[in-house]
Scaffold this motif. Structure first.
Motif, mmCIF file in Angstrom:
data_model
loop_
_atom_site.group_PDB
_atom_site.id
_atom_site.type_symbol
_atom_site.label_atom_id
_atom_site.label_comp_id
_atom_site.label_asym_id
_atom_site.label_seq_id
_atom_site.Cartn_x
_atom_site.Cartn_y
_atom_site.Cartn_z
ATOM 1 N N SER A 43 4.181 7.812 1.388
ATOM 2 C CA SER A 43 3.004 8.094 0.579
ATOM 3 C C SER A 43 3.393 8.958 -0.609
ATOM 4 N N MET A 44 2.429 9.190 -1.512
ATOM 5 C CA MET A 44 2.687 10.001 -2.704
ATOM 6 C C MET A 44 3.116 11.422 -2.332
ATOM 7 N N GLU A 45 2.483 11.968 -1.286
ATOM 8 C CA GLU A 45 2.773 13.353 -0.916
ATOM 9 C C GLU A 45 4.162 13.515 -0.305
ATOM 10 N N GLN A 46 4.689 12.435 0.301
ATOM 11 C CA GLN A 46 5.981 12.462 0.973
ATOM 12 C C GLN A 46 6.093 13.671 1.906
ATOM 13 N N ARG A 69 11.581 6.243 5.176
ATOM 14 C CA ARG A 69 10.178 6.493 5.497
ATOM 15 C C ARG A 69 9.433 5.179 5.748
ATOM 16 N N LYS A 111 0.802 -1.219 0.000
ATOM 17 C CA LYS A 111 0.000 0.000 0.000
ATOM 18 C C LYS A 111 0.840 1.276 0.000
ATOM 19 N N GLY A 112 2.123 1.136 0.322
ATOM 20 C CA GLY A 112 2.966 2.329 0.389
ATOM 21 C C GLY A 112 4.093 2.347 -0.614
ATOM 22 N N ASP A 172 7.619 4.002 9.214
ATOM 23 C CA ASP A 172 6.232 3.540 9.279
ATOM 24 C C ASP A 172 6.138 2.169 9.935
ATOM 25 N N HIS A 203 4.327 5.408 -9.144
ATOM 26 C CA HIS A 203 4.034 6.816 -9.436
ATOM 27 C C HIS A 203 5.255 7.540 -9.999
ATOM 28 N N ASN A 249 1.918 6.614 7.953
ATOM 29 C CA ASN A 249 1.819 6.693 6.481
ATOM 30 C C ASN A 249 2.687 7.811 5.892
ATOM 31 N N VAL A 268 4.157 4.190 -4.587
ATOM 32 C CA VAL A 268 5.067 5.330 -4.755
ATOM 33 C C VAL A 268 6.060 5.070 -5.884
#
Length: 233
Positions: A199-202, A180, A156-157, A184, A164, A196, A161
């Motif tokens: 994630s995409m936002e980092q 990261r 999921k993480g 987590d 993406h 979390n 990423v």
């Protein structure tokens, strides 16, 4: 005229002497685990091989049959004993741990861990922390929980990423990404809560930055003279 001739000879022969010295150094480095320079000790090894430091130490351990003693120098005040021999590791960390106390100098360098944790404790306090840690890691539910948590973070993480950044053809820091994910996992396995951060936002993680800064400070405390790293404070 004589002085000028001596000056010119000096500038002619100094590069030759330096080249011969460098050749001799290279030959010795190929035969010895790590060559100790006068005053500098093994500092030139670390500077030249800073980009592959773990590889250099591994090569030194291989050439010295698993154990390597690095003598102190002006820059590094302590002798360092490195070992990859499982029997030595078991002897030091388990069967005869009471003979290898960390002492006050260790605790001062690693003060970030406090006085009561497993990293800085000795004797009975260390036995207590080791007993608690062993009870946690050997619990029948720990391994399934750790496996499940790692799978969830990866699926999921980490994978989303990576997909993406691959689709966007972006450059990214893999070490930072894995840090990261590790953070987590550590939070989820110890507190039951996954922040979390992988994630995409980092999002910014001040705690991770603080850990990196602390590890860098501890490293310099361990390899530099005490008066130097205390001056850096």
């Amino acid at each position: 005229m004589i002085a000028l001739a001596l000056f010119l000879l000096q500038w002619i022969f100094m590069p030759i002497i330096f080249i011969l010295f460098l050749h001799s150094y290279t030959q010795k480095c190929n035969k010895l685990p790590l060559w100790n320079f006068p005053l500098l000790g093994v500092l030139p090894h670390f500077l030249i091989n800073f980009h592959r430091l773990h590889d250099k130490l591994t090569e030194g351990l291989e050439r010295s049959h698993g154990s390597l003693l690095i003598k102190h120098s002006w820059f590094a005040p302590n002798d360092l004993f490195l070992t990859s021999d499982p029997a030595n590791v078991h002897h030091i960390l388990s069967t005869n741990f009471q003979n290898y106390p960390k002492g006050p100098e260790w605790r001062e360098k690693f003060d970030i861990f406090g006085d009561d944790g497993i990293f800085n404790s000795d004797f009975e306090a260390w036995k207590f922390h080791r007993k608690v840690a062993r009870a946690l890691f050997s619990h029948q539910k720990f391994q399934p929980l750790a496996t499940k948590t790692m799978q969830e973070i990866t699926q999921k993480g980490l994978i989303p990423v990576l997909e993406h950044v691959s689709e966007k053809n972006k450059e990214f820091d893999l070490k930072h990404l894995l840090n990261r994910g590790t953070f987590d996992f550590a939070c989820a396995i110890t507190t039951g809560y996954n922040p979390n951060f992988l994630s995409m936002e980092q999002p910014q993680v001040p705690f991770l930055k603080a850990i990196d800064d602390a590890c860098e400070a501890i490293f310099f405390r361990y390899v530099l003279q005490e008066r130097l790293w205390k001056l850096q404070r």
